[in-house]
Design an enzyme around this catalytic site. Structure first.
Site, PDB file in Angstrom:
ATOM      1  N   ASN A 120      -3.379  89.533  57.116  1.00 38.82           N
ATOM      2  CA  ASN A 120      -4.804  89.477  56.853  1.00 38.82           C
ATOM      3  C   ASN A 120      -5.616  89.018  58.066  1.00 38.82           C
ATOM      4  OD1 ASN A 120      -6.830  89.916  54.835  1.00 38.82           O
ATOM      5  ND2 ASN A 120      -7.109  87.704  54.708  1.00 38.82           N
ATOM      6  N   CYS A 149     -13.165  91.374  48.636  1.00 40.39           N
ATOM      7  CA  CYS A 149     -11.907  92.048  48.977  1.00 40.39           C
ATOM      8  C   CYS A 149     -11.812  93.374  48.235  1.00 40.39           C
ATOM      9  CB  CYS A 149     -10.705  91.169  48.636  1.00 40.39           C
ATOM     10  SG  CYS A 149      -9.137  91.901  49.165  1.00 40.39           S
ATOM     11  N   LEU A 150     -11.948  94.464  48.965  1.00 35.10           N
ATOM     12  CA  LEU A 150     -11.918  95.783  48.345  1.00 35.10           C
ATOM     13  C   LEU A 150     -10.556  96.092  47.720  1.00 35.10           C
ATOM     14  CD1 LEU A 150     -13.528  99.008  49.184  1.00 35.10           C
ATOM     15  CD2 LEU A 150     -11.063  99.048  49.455  1.00 35.10           C
ATOM     16  N   CYS A 152     -12.261  98.329  54.437  1.00 34.49           N
ATOM     17  CA  CYS A 152     -11.865  96.936  54.199  1.00 34.49           C
ATOM     18  C   CYS A 152     -12.920  96.025  54.816  1.00 34.49           C
ATOM     19  CB  CYS A 152     -10.498  96.673  54.843  1.00 34.49           C
ATOM     20  SG  CYS A 152     -10.001  94.942  54.888  1.00 34.49           S
ATOM     21  N   VAL A 153     -13.448  95.069  54.026  1.00 30.64           N
ATOM     22  CA  VAL A 153     -14.473  94.186  54.587  1.00 30.64           C
ATOM     23  C   VAL A 153     -13.913  93.261  55.656  1.00 30.64           C
ATOM     24  CG1 VAL A 153     -16.081  94.181  52.653  1.00 30.64           C
ATOM     25  CG2 VAL A 153     -14.176  92.584  52.653  1.00 30.64           C
ATOM     26  N   GLN A 154     -12.602  93.138  55.708  1.00 32.57           N
ATOM     27  CA  GLN A 154     -11.972  92.283  56.715  1.00 32.57           C
ATOM     28  C   GLN A 154     -11.879  92.963  58.078  1.00 32.57           C
ATOM     29  OE1 GLN A 154     -11.206  89.174  56.600  1.00 32.57           O
ATOM     30  NE2 GLN A 154      -9.227  88.665  57.470  1.00 32.57           N
ATOM     31  N   TYR A 169      -4.559  99.080  55.868  1.00 37.95           N
ATOM     32  CA  TYR A 169      -3.453  98.673  55.007  1.00 37.95           C
ATOM     33  C   TYR A 169      -2.152  99.404  55.326  1.00 37.95           C
ATOM     34  CZ  TYR A 169      -7.768  97.691  52.447  1.00 37.95           C
ATOM     35  OH  TYR A 169      -9.031  97.305  52.107  1.00 37.95           O
TER      36      TYR A 169
END
Length: 237
Positions: A150, A63-64, A181-183, A120
Site C-alpha cells: 500500500n 479506498c476504491l 486507486c485513490v492511493q 493492483y
C-alpha cells in the site's frame, strides 16, 4: 486521497473564497489483498462514527478496491450504512465512496467503454473490472502495475502514467481512468493525458472530489483537473 483531494479543494479559495477543513479516521491496511481489504472494510462504520463526532458536512470512504472487493454494487450498501452511522450519532452527513463516485462519474461522462490503469495485482484488477461490468461499463483495455504494498502504491511515479496510457488501446474508449486507486498519484498528469489522448481522463480522486463538492452544493470546478471537474457537467446528475 490525503494529498490529491486537499490539493484540488485548496485551489478554490482564489476562485470562490471557500475554506475547507479536513478530518480523517484511518482503517488499517498494509498489503492490498482480499483478506486485508475485508478486514479493513469491517472498520468503516466505526470510522464514520468517529468522523461524525466532528460534525463534518460530507464523508468520503477513500479506498476504491476496499469497496469493490466486497462484490458488485457494494458501494450503495456501504454508503447507506455509513450514512446511517452518522445519523445515529447526531451528525447527519452524506457519504461518498470512491468506488461509487467513479462508477457515477463514468455515467456522468456517458462513457459506456473505458480504458484504465490500476496499481493492483492482476486478481484484484479483475475483481474491479467485474465490478465495472456489472454496472454496465465495458473495460476495453487496461494496465495493472502489480504493486501489492500500500505504501509503495503511494510512491509510484505519476509521470509514467501518460506513457502507460499511450500504450493502451483507447481508440474505441469513451474515457480513460488514469488512476483507479485513490492511493496512486495521478492528479498532475490528468490534464496532460486528456490533452494528449483527446478523450475525458479522470481518476478515483477526481471523481470523489466531484461528489464532495456536489454534496456540499458547490460548483464542481477545479482548474486543470480534467473534463469531469471543468464545471461543465450537470450538477447533481
Amino acid at each position: 486521497m490525503e494529498t490529491e483531494i486537499p490539493a484540488m479543494l485548496n485551489t478554490r479559495p482564489d476562485l470562490y473564497g471557500e475554506e475547507f477543513t479536513f478530518h480523517s479516521s484511518r482503517m488499517r491496511m498494509q498489503s492490498v489483498t482480499q483478506e486485508e481489504l475485508e478486514q479493513m472494510d469491517e472498520q468503516s462504520k466505526h470510522c464514520a462514527t468517529l468522523l461524525s463526532d466532528a460534525r463534518c458536512d460530507v464523508l468520503a470512504y477513500a479506498c476504491l478496491i476496499g469497496i469493490m472487493a466486497q462484490g458488485p454494487g457494494y458501494h450503495e450498501e456501504s454508503e447507506a450504512a455509513l450514512h446511517q452511522q452518522t445519523v445515529e450519532n447526531g451528525g447527519d452527513a452524506p457519504v461518498v465512496t470512491s468506488a461509487g463516485a467513479l462508477v457515477r462519474a463514468i455515467k456522468r461522462l456517458e462513457a459506456d467503454k473505458i480504458a484504465l490503469i490500476a496499481p493492483y495485482v492482476e486478481e484484484l484488477t479483475q475483481t474491479m473490472i467485474d465490478y465495472f461490468e456489472s454496472a454496465g461499463v465495458d473495460v476495453i483495455d487496461y494496465e495493472t502495475l502489480e504493486c501489492p504494498d500500500n505504501l509503495e502504491v503511494a510512491q509510484l511515479d505519476q509521470r509514467n502514467l501518460v506513457n502507460i496510457a499511450a500504450d493502451l488501446d483507447t481508440d474505441a474508449a469513451d474515457a480513460l481512468v488514469l488512476s483507479s486507486c485513490v492511493q496512486m498519484p495521478s492528479l498532475n498528469s490528468i490534464q496532460a493525458a486528456e490533452d494528449t489522448l483527446g478523450l475525458p481522463v479522470f481518476s478515483a480522486a477526481t471523481a470523489t472530489t466531484y461528489e464532495i463538492l456536489d454534496n456540499l452544493g458547490l460548483s464542481t470546478q477545479v482548474p486543470g483537473a480534467g473534463r469531469l471537474l471543468s464545471g461543465g457537467l450537470n450538477e447533481g446528475h
